[in-house]
Design an enzyme around this catalytic site. Structure first.
Site, short mmCIF file in Angstrom:
data_model
loop_
_atom_site.label_atom_id
_atom_site.label_comp_id
_atom_site.label_asym_id
_atom_site.label_seq_id
_atom_site.Cartn_x
_atom_site.Cartn_y
_atom_site.Cartn_z
N GLY A 5 105.53 87.13 95.64
CA GLY A 5 104.83 86.87 94.38
C GLY A 5 104.42 85.42 94.31
N GLY A 7 107.42 90.16 97.02
CA GLY A 7 106.38 91.07 96.53
C GLY A 7 105.68 91.85 97.62
N GLU A 44 115.45 85.74 97.79
CA GLU A 44 115.51 85.43 96.36
C GLU A 44 116.81 84.75 95.90
OE1 GLU A 44 112.30 88.36 96.88
OE2 GLU A 44 114.34 88.20 97.65
N ASP A 48 114.20 91.83 94.15
CA ASP A 48 113.70 92.87 93.25
C ASP A 48 112.69 93.79 93.95
OD1 ASP A 48 111.75 90.84 93.38
OD2 ASP A 48 111.05 91.21 91.34
#
Length: 338
Positions: free
Chosen positions: A98, A146, A169, A177
């Site tokens: 992301g 992402g 992360e 995630d």
């Protein structure tokens, strides 16, 4: 007013006009760039998605998500579209994750942006996971965060010798995630727990051996593979699988090399099987091998809160459906933002 003053005034006016024209162009090009951050094309029997921000390693932003999602849904319903291919432009990355800058800016100023971004990204990830058409992701180059969400839930994931997978992360105060709570605990043994907590990087054929990719292909054959897939006439899932299998079988790169974590899998399975981060740390300390101490060093650099959230996320996610995991991760994402 004398001639020099008039001349100066004209120059200033022209320069003002020029500046305005340049600003107008910039605004237009910014608008154009936004539309071209993702290329969506119908080619042959397939819908082809190209992430098109090579200078930013195809980092994913909200605009891109909003372009991909409705098109994916249209292709899924279209009787003339038999498969969906997603790839990254530029050769260095499929998608590096992301767009962190957008997130950190929004974190300070605009809660709605972070709500929208995570909600819409997870909605897209879930749509990929439940897509009724065969979905083929070329995870060539860097594939993190992402980018993992855009690929790992699809039916087919093709790695190359230049693939680099990681979920880093825990180093930035977040958690793995994009459905990490679903696919990571379902990898062999405790491999997913190890990858999630340490951010360990897998490269090349190891991305396939770990179970992240379903196929491994030489990067120089990727274009040919895509052409072969596009040339199929009304293919079934089996036809697509056959083409991918043929390329996979022909690839000899690193074929004889063992999985990089092969010799450590027994340790990973026992050391990372605890239900608390404290116990994992104690396991590593007590083990005392060079591998265990190396992982201890890595874990000590991570966000302690992220480590605890991540371990719980994986334990909980191991018995949830993909959709339930996204609901859990959305709540976690918002709690981590503020």
């Amino acid at each position: 007013m004398g001639l020099p003053e008039v001349w100066n005034l004209l120059c200033r006016f022209n320069s003002f006009k020029r500046t305005n024209i340049i600003l107008q162009h910039l605004r237009m090009s910014k608008h154009t760039d936004a539309a071209e951050e993702v290329l969506l094309e119908r080619r042959g029997c397939a819908g082809v998605i190209t992430l098109n921000r090579p200078k930013f390693l195809n980092a994913l932003n909200l605009n891109m998500i909003r372009l991909i999602y409705p098109q994916l849904k249209k292709w899924e319903q279209d009787p003339e579209t038999f498969l969906i291919i997603i790839k990254g432009a530029g050769g260095k990355a499929f998608c590096s994750g992301g767009d962190i800058k957008v997130l950190s800016d929004a974190r300070n100023t605009n809660q709605k942006v972070t709500q929208d971004l995570f909600r819409e990204e997870y909605t897209l990830n879930n749509a990929i996971g439940s897509c009724q058409k065969p979905y083929v992701a070329f995870i060539h180059g860097i594939t993190m965060g992402g980018g993992v969400g855009l690929s790992v839930h699809g039916q087919f994931r093709v790695a190359t010798e230049k693939s680099l997978f990681a979920m880093p992360e825990t180093a930035i105060g977040l958690f793995p995630d994009v459905g990490g709570g679903y696919f990571l605990p379902r990898l062999q043994g405790k491999l997913g727990y190890f990858l999630a907590l340490t951010g360990f990087r897998l490269k090349g054929r190891d991305v396939y051996r770990a179970g992240i990719a379903t196929h491994f292909v030489d990067s120089e054959k990727l274009g040919m593979l895509e052409d072969n897939l596009l040339a199929l006439k009304s293919p079934s899932k089996e036809n697509i699988s056959d083409v991918l299998d043929a390329y996979h079988t022909k690839s000899k790169i690193d074929q004889d090399k063992p999985f990089i974590l092969e010799e450590h899998m027994d340790k990973i399975n026992s050391l990372f099987s605890a239900n608390t981060v404290e116990q994992i740390i104690e396991n590593l300390q007590q083990d005392g091998s060079s591998f265990a101490l190396e992982q201890l060093k890595v874990i000590n650099k991570m966000s302690p809160t992220s480590l605890k959230i991540t371990l719980r996320q994986l334990i909980e996610g191991s018995s949830k459906t993909l959709q339930e995991v996204f609901v859990m991760e959305y709540r976690l994402s918002q709690a981590c933002m503020f």
